[in-house]
Design an enzyme around this catalytic site. Structure first.
Site, PDB file in Angstrom:
ATOM      1  N   GLU A  65       7.900  48.103  -3.991  1.00  0.00           N
ATOM      2  CA  GLU A  65       7.691  49.499  -3.611  1.00  0.00           C
ATOM      3  C   GLU A  65       7.100  50.344  -4.734  1.00  0.00           C
ATOM      4  O   GLU A  65       7.638  50.407  -5.840  1.00  0.00           O
ATOM      5  CB  GLU A  65       9.016  50.114  -3.148  1.00  0.00           C
ATOM      6  CG  GLU A  65       8.852  51.429  -2.431  1.00  0.00           C
ATOM      7  CD  GLU A  65       9.957  51.653  -1.419  1.00  0.00           C
ATOM      8  OE1 GLU A  65       9.706  51.396  -0.224  1.00  0.00           O
ATOM      9  OE2 GLU A  65      11.056  52.059  -1.827  1.00  0.00           O
ATOM     10  N   GLU A  94      13.487  49.496  10.998  1.00  0.00           N
ATOM     11  CA  GLU A  94      14.642  49.521  10.095  1.00  0.00           C
ATOM     12  C   GLU A  94      15.928  49.881  10.829  1.00  0.00           C
ATOM     13  O   GLU A  94      15.973  50.835  11.600  1.00  0.00           O
ATOM     14  CB  GLU A  94      14.383  50.542   8.977  1.00  0.00           C
ATOM     15  CG  GLU A  94      15.494  50.631   7.952  1.00  0.00           C
ATOM     16  CD  GLU A  94      15.165  51.636   6.862  1.00  0.00           C
ATOM     17  OE1 GLU A  94      14.431  51.272   5.932  1.00  0.00           O
ATOM     18  OE2 GLU A  94      15.634  52.788   6.946  1.00  0.00           O
ATOM     19  N   LYS A 138       5.126  53.740   3.757  1.00  0.00           N
ATOM     20  CA  LYS A 138       6.554  54.108   3.793  1.00  0.00           C
ATOM     21  C   LYS A 138       6.649  55.610   4.069  1.00  0.00           C
ATOM     22  O   LYS A 138       6.663  56.450   3.172  1.00  0.00           O
ATOM     23  CB  LYS A 138       7.207  53.748   2.456  1.00  0.00           C
ATOM     24  CG  LYS A 138       8.731  53.907   2.446  1.00  0.00           C
ATOM     25  CD  LYS A 138       9.399  52.779   3.192  1.00  0.00           C
ATOM     26  CE  LYS A 138      10.919  52.841   3.036  1.00  0.00           C
ATOM     27  NZ  LYS A 138      11.367  52.523   1.674  1.00  0.00           N
ATOM     28  N   GLU A 170      17.012  45.366   2.455  1.00  0.00           N
ATOM     29  CA  GLU A 170      16.590  46.609   1.805  1.00  0.00           C
ATOM     30  C   GLU A 170      17.766  47.301   1.125  1.00  0.00           C
ATOM     31  O   GLU A 170      18.868  47.341   1.670  1.00  0.00           O
ATOM     32  CB  GLU A 170      15.988  47.581   2.821  1.00  0.00           C
ATOM     33  CG  GLU A 170      14.822  47.052   3.616  1.00  0.00           C
ATOM     34  CD  GLU A 170      14.381  48.016   4.707  1.00  0.00           C
ATOM     35  OE1 GLU A 170      13.575  47.614   5.551  1.00  0.00           O
ATOM     36  OE2 GLU A 170      14.861  49.180   4.718  1.00  0.00           O
ATOM     37  N   SER A 171      17.521  47.849  -0.051  1.00  0.00           N
ATOM     38  CA  SER A 171      18.466  48.684  -0.813  1.00  0.00           C
ATOM     39  C   SER A 171      19.571  47.862  -1.483  1.00  0.00           C
ATOM     40  O   SER A 171      20.145  46.948  -0.891  1.00  0.00           O
ATOM     41  CB  SER A 171      19.115  49.759   0.072  1.00  0.00           C
ATOM     42  OG  SER A 171      18.141  50.658   0.562  1.00  0.00           O
ATOM     43  N   ASN A 213      18.754  48.044   6.180  1.00  0.00           N
ATOM     44  CA  ASN A 213      18.983  48.935   5.051  1.00  0.00           C
ATOM     45  C   ASN A 213      20.478  48.957   4.739  1.00  0.00           C
ATOM     46  O   ASN A 213      21.293  49.295   5.603  1.00  0.00           O
ATOM     47  CB  ASN A 213      18.484  50.350   5.371  1.00  0.00           C
ATOM     48  CG  ASN A 213      18.334  51.206   4.135  1.00  0.00           C
ATOM     49  OD1 ASN A 213      19.124  51.107   3.206  1.00  0.00           O
ATOM     50  ND2 ASN A 213      17.322  52.058   4.124  1.00  0.00           N
ATOM     51  N   LYS A 218       6.973  53.652  -5.944  1.00  0.00           N
ATOM     52  CA  LYS A 218       7.896  54.754  -5.670  1.00  0.00           C
ATOM     53  C   LYS A 218       8.156  55.549  -6.946  1.00  0.00           C
ATOM     54  O   LYS A 218       8.667  55.013  -7.924  1.00  0.00           O
ATOM     55  CB  LYS A 218       9.201  54.147  -5.129  1.00  0.00           C
ATOM     56  CG  LYS A 218      10.307  55.099  -4.806  1.00  0.00           C
ATOM     57  CD  LYS A 218      11.480  54.283  -4.268  1.00  0.00           C
ATOM     58  CE  LYS A 218      12.643  55.123  -3.826  1.00  0.00           C
ATOM     59  NZ  LYS A 218      13.753  54.280  -3.313  1.00  0.00           N
TER      60      LYS A 218
END
Length: 425
Positions: free
Chosen positions: A207, A319, A270, A377-378, A341, A209
């Protein structure tokens, strides 16, 4: 007698054609009034065939109807001997009021559909009904205030207003024209599968970001193109580019710059999608994939947007955060890529065991049967974290913070996986 018979037949014929005779007492005149009924035709309103399966038009269609202006109508009845007959007029104001009421009712209905699917994120701040509203929702109004329940809802409310303004500046017709010059899309899912087969590890969506609402600025010396190139060199299969400006300090310019810089990794836009218009905009800015959030979008919207994505050549990463969202998404046709997520939307706490919990039992079996790729994710920072979610069943991971903060993002990827996964190996 013969003449009288003819006269009676003539009078009956007149009555059948023009209606009953009545006396206008105020003017002392006798007039003939026909019974007229005028129903103005709204050109361009969504037809039943263009609506989604349960009859609710997609939000983009509802909004487009609301902005159309309708001319005033003036109708004069058939008169007998009156030179200046009264007019029956339907003003543009009354039509506008009617349209506002219908738009508000559709919005209320969409909220009810979303709530019935367990969606707690409201699309926009709650508002009261239009003036003098009488209808099916008058006894179901709730005064919940205008304060967002969490950061995601705050972002969605802002995004709804932002997209409305962007659509006014760049209508859908302009975007469709721009598609003629848009670059061809790359195979997002194919890149993830190839990376997984090549390394034996989950394919990496790295990502680009700069910041997040919970962590603030992650990298001060932020050069999106250089970071993207470092990710690609380090072995990333795909890239995720934040395009939200207010909360993540991203931009569509970053997406466009990376695409035009010659980076070969497929790009995920995103963004917080609330309108199908955004899919077209992402496409002309160089996206190969987009994010659809089940906590925000009802099933009908997700299904509709997946069809638009297919038409545009985009991959949809849908997601989910919990069991309810996962079960909903598994029931939607056309799903190929699901992201789990691990962040709790209410508390913003992260727990990677959420991935394992959602992939256990029947859901995992359905995922395998449908050959759906699951993206973790995360909360992924170490090789142990990657091994944990891979064992749970993911074939790809989306990671930003743990690698973008490194002075050398490519080296950050090696540290994340515990080995060098670059193409040079």
């Amino acid at each position: 007698m013969k003449i009288e018979s003819v006269k009676k037949k003539f009078r009956r014929r007149i009555k059948r054609r023009f209606g009953k005779r009545r006396t206008d007492k105020t003017r002392g005149q006798s007039t003939m009034h026909s019974s007229l009924s005028l129903k103005p035709t709204f050109q361009g309103a969504p037809s039943l065939s263009s609506r989604t399966p349960n009859g609710i038009p997609p939000p983009a269609q509802v909004n487009s109807c609301a902005r159309r202006s309708f001319p005033a109508f003036s109708v004069r009845s058939q008169m007998g001997s009156t030179d200046t007959p009264p007019a029956i007029a339907t003003s543009s104001e009354s039509l506008a009021d009617t349209l506002k009421i219908k738009e508000w009712e559709v919005s209320m209905l969409q909220n009810e559909v979303a709530a019935s699917q367990g969606i707690r994120i409201r699309r926009r701040p709650p508002t009261g009904p239009p003036l003098h509203y009488v209808g099916p929702f008058e006894y179901r109004l709730q005064n919940e205030g205008n304060t967002p329940r969490n950061i995601l809802e705050e972002i969605i409310w802002y995004k709804d207003t932002e997209v409305t303004q962007m659509k006014e500046k760049m209508p859908l017709s302009v975007l469709k024209k721009a598609l003629e010059n848009a670059p061809a899309t790359r195979d997002f899912i194919g890149s993830l599968r190839a990376a997984n087969e090549r390394t034996g590890l989950p394919g990496l969506i790295a990502e680009v970001k700069k910041a997040s609402p919970s962590r603030g600025v992650l990298r001060e010396d932020f050069d999106p193109v250089e970071i993207a190139r470092a990710y690609e060199k380090g072995g990333a299969a795909c890239l995720s580019v934040l395009t939200d400006e207010k909360y993540f300090k991203g931009s569509f310019e970053n997406l466009d710059l990376i695409r035009k810089a010659g980076v070969k990794c497929p790009l995920l836009c995103k963004e917080f999608i609330v309108d199908a218009w955004q899919l077209y905009y992402a496409r002309i800015k160089g996206a190969d994939a987009v994010l659809l959030i089940a906590a925000v979008l009802p099933d009908l919207d997700i299904s509709y947007m997946i069809k638009i994505c297919k038409m545009l050549g985009l991959t949809a990463l849908v997601e989910v955060h919990d069991e309810n969202e996962f079960d909903r998404v598994l029931g939607i046709e056309g799903i190929q890529l699901i992201g789990i997520n691990n962040r709790n939307l209410g508390t913003f706490e992260v727990d990677i065991s959420n991935t394992k919990k959602l992939l256990e039992g029947e859901r995992g079996r359905i995922i395998r049967e449908k050959d759906i790729i699951v993206v973790g994710e995360s909360g992924l920072f170490t090789p142990d974290d990657i091994a944990y979610v891979q064992e749970a069943g993911v074939k790809a991971v989306l990671v930003g913070e743990s690698i973008v903060k490194q002075s050398d993002p490519g080296k950050g990827i090696s540290n994340l996986f515990g080995k060098d996964i670059s193409l040079q190996v």
